[in-house]
Design an enzyme around this catalytic site. Structure first.
Site, PDB file in Angstrom:
ATOM      1  N   ARG A  18     -61.642  30.040  29.898  1.00  0.00           N
ATOM      2  CA  ARG A  18     -62.208  29.485  28.665  1.00  0.00           C
ATOM      3  C   ARG A  18     -61.495  28.207  28.228  1.00  0.00           C
ATOM      4  O   ARG A  18     -62.087  27.348  27.594  1.00  0.00           O
ATOM      5  CB  ARG A  18     -62.112  30.493  27.521  1.00  0.00           C
ATOM      6  CG  ARG A  18     -63.009  31.683  27.656  1.00  0.00           C
ATOM      7  CD  ARG A  18     -62.982  32.502  26.359  1.00  0.00           C
ATOM      8  NE  ARG A  18     -63.535  33.825  26.506  1.00  0.00           N
ATOM      9  CZ  ARG A  18     -64.828  34.122  26.489  1.00  0.00           C
ATOM     10  NH1 ARG A  18     -65.711  33.162  26.361  1.00  0.00           N
ATOM     11  NH2 ARG A  18     -65.232  35.366  26.612  1.00  0.00           N
ATOM     12  N   ASP A  24     -78.697  31.641  28.814  1.00  0.00           N
ATOM     13  CA  ASP A  24     -79.066  31.887  30.199  1.00  0.00           C
ATOM     14  C   ASP A  24     -80.356  32.704  30.240  1.00  0.00           C
ATOM     15  O   ASP A  24     -81.446  32.153  30.241  1.00  0.00           O
ATOM     16  CB  ASP A  24     -77.903  32.614  30.877  1.00  0.00           C
ATOM     17  CG  ASP A  24     -78.049  32.739  32.378  1.00  0.00           C
ATOM     18  OD1 ASP A  24     -78.996  32.196  32.952  1.00  0.00           O
ATOM     19  OD2 ASP A  24     -77.195  33.406  32.991  1.00  0.00           O
ATOM     20  N   GLY A  78     -67.212  33.021  23.502  1.00  0.00           N
ATOM     21  CA  GLY A  78     -67.526  31.839  24.300  1.00  0.00           C
ATOM     22  C   GLY A  78     -67.770  30.569  23.528  1.00  0.00           C
ATOM     23  O   GLY A  78     -67.398  29.489  23.970  1.00  0.00           O
ATOM     24  N   PHE A  90     -73.055  29.282  38.394  1.00  0.00           N
ATOM     25  CA  PHE A  90     -72.165  30.106  37.580  1.00  0.00           C
ATOM     26  C   PHE A  90     -71.089  29.177  37.037  1.00  0.00           C
ATOM     27  O   PHE A  90     -70.283  28.648  37.796  1.00  0.00           O
ATOM     28  CB  PHE A  90     -71.559  31.230  38.419  1.00  0.00           C
ATOM     29  CG  PHE A  90     -70.686  32.149  37.619  1.00  0.00           C
ATOM     30  CD1 PHE A  90     -71.224  32.937  36.611  1.00  0.00           C
ATOM     31  CD2 PHE A  90     -69.331  32.222  37.866  1.00  0.00           C
ATOM     32  CE1 PHE A  90     -70.425  33.782  35.860  1.00  0.00           C
ATOM     33  CE2 PHE A  90     -68.521  33.073  37.135  1.00  0.00           C
ATOM     34  CZ  PHE A  90     -69.064  33.845  36.125  1.00  0.00           C
ATOM     35  N   GLU A 144     -73.982  28.768  20.196  1.00  0.00           N
ATOM     36  CA  GLU A 144     -73.634  29.536  21.392  1.00  0.00           C
ATOM     37  C   GLU A 144     -73.155  28.583  22.481  1.00  0.00           C
ATOM     38  O   GLU A 144     -73.537  27.409  22.485  1.00  0.00           O
ATOM     39  CB  GLU A 144     -74.876  30.330  21.832  1.00  0.00           C
ATOM     40  CG  GLU A 144     -74.756  31.094  23.110  1.00  0.00           C
ATOM     41  CD  GLU A 144     -73.769  32.258  23.048  1.00  0.00           C
ATOM     42  OE1 GLU A 144     -72.568  31.994  22.855  1.00  0.00           O
ATOM     43  OE2 GLU A 144     -74.190  33.405  23.237  1.00  0.00           O
ATOM     44  N   ASP A 145     -72.346  29.082  23.399  1.00  0.00           N
ATOM     45  CA  ASP A 145     -71.886  28.239  24.498  1.00  0.00           C
ATOM     46  C   ASP A 145     -72.979  28.012  25.538  1.00  0.00           C
ATOM     47  O   ASP A 145     -73.228  26.897  25.974  1.00  0.00           O
ATOM     48  CB  ASP A 145     -70.620  28.802  25.158  1.00  0.00           C
ATOM     49  CG  ASP A 145     -70.768  30.225  25.668  1.00  0.00           C
ATOM     50  OD1 ASP A 145     -71.806  30.876  25.408  1.00  0.00           O
ATOM     51  OD2 ASP A 145     -69.834  30.716  26.331  1.00  0.00           O
ATOM     52  N   LYS A 188     -79.352  26.876  30.261  1.00  0.00           N
ATOM     53  CA  LYS A 188     -79.421  27.186  31.693  1.00  0.00           C
ATOM     54  C   LYS A 188     -80.657  28.038  31.961  1.00  0.00           C
ATOM     55  O   LYS A 188     -80.783  29.127  31.425  1.00  0.00           O
ATOM     56  CB  LYS A 188     -78.157  27.917  32.119  1.00  0.00           C
ATOM     57  CG  LYS A 188     -78.038  28.088  33.610  1.00  0.00           C
ATOM     58  CD  LYS A 188     -76.672  28.641  33.945  1.00  0.00           C
ATOM     59  CE  LYS A 188     -76.786  29.498  35.164  1.00  0.00           C
ATOM     60  NZ  LYS A 188     -75.958  30.667  35.112  1.00  0.00           N
TER      61      LYS A 188
END
Length: 179
Positions: free
Chosen positions: A166, A104, A44, A153, A100-101, A132
């Protein structure tokens, strides 16, 4: 079965590139005069990782990658963090910046950070495109982040659903349908 019904724009490609440039400048200042290793979390973070590194003005940075998983093909974390592919560098005594993308639940990054600390890293910081908070389960400090979202999402700019989406240049909220 889950299907994507619609994609709603959240952050444009222009907004992302502007923020990535700002993050690169901040990281450059914070690590001035220091050697550090940027560890991209595959798959990601690869697009964010690449763009961010182009905006870090330092010849003292090394690159490495690792692949971890807690999602598989689901939309929610399994709670079990697995290191699928480990870094190649010895992290002992090194400054490490994990890129990191999306953070969460926080479970994956908490585990990865703990691994590097256990291996003797001098410092470990986290950088994410998206912070997030909707499903945050553990307290994890994100030292650098591009954007903050409460919920949704999201897909694009490296973030996927079952390996797809992606390649989109912007970030979208996916409207999903469960059948």
């Amino acid at each position: 079965m889950i299907t994507i019904q619609e994609l709603k724009p959240v952050f444009t490609a222009e907004q992302i590139q502007k923020r990535v440039k700002e993050l690169g400048e901040q990281i450059t200042r914070d690590y001035e005069g220091q050697d550090f290793i940027c560890v991209g979390v595959l798959s990601g973070a690869v697009i964010f990782f690449s763009d961010l590194l182009k905006n870090i003005d330092s010849t003292r940075v090394s690159l490495d990658f690792m692949r971890v998983s807690s999602y598989g093909s689901a939309t929610e974390t399994s709670g079990v963090v697995k290191i699928i592919e480990d870094v190649k560098f010895n992290m002992a005594g090194k400054n490490v910046l994990i890129i990191e993308d999306l953070i969460d639940s926080g479970l994956t990054m908490k585990k990865v950070k703990e691994v590097f600390i256990e291996r003797g890293a001098k410092s470990v910081k986290l950088c994410a495109l998206i912070n997030k908070k909707e499903r945050r389960e553990v307290d994890v400090t994100i030292d650098y982040y591009g954007f903050e979202l409460d919920k949704g999402f999201i897909l694009g700019y490296g973030m996927d659903f079952d390996g797809r989406y992606r390649n989109l240049p912007a970030v979208y909220e996916a409207v999903i349908k469960e059948e």
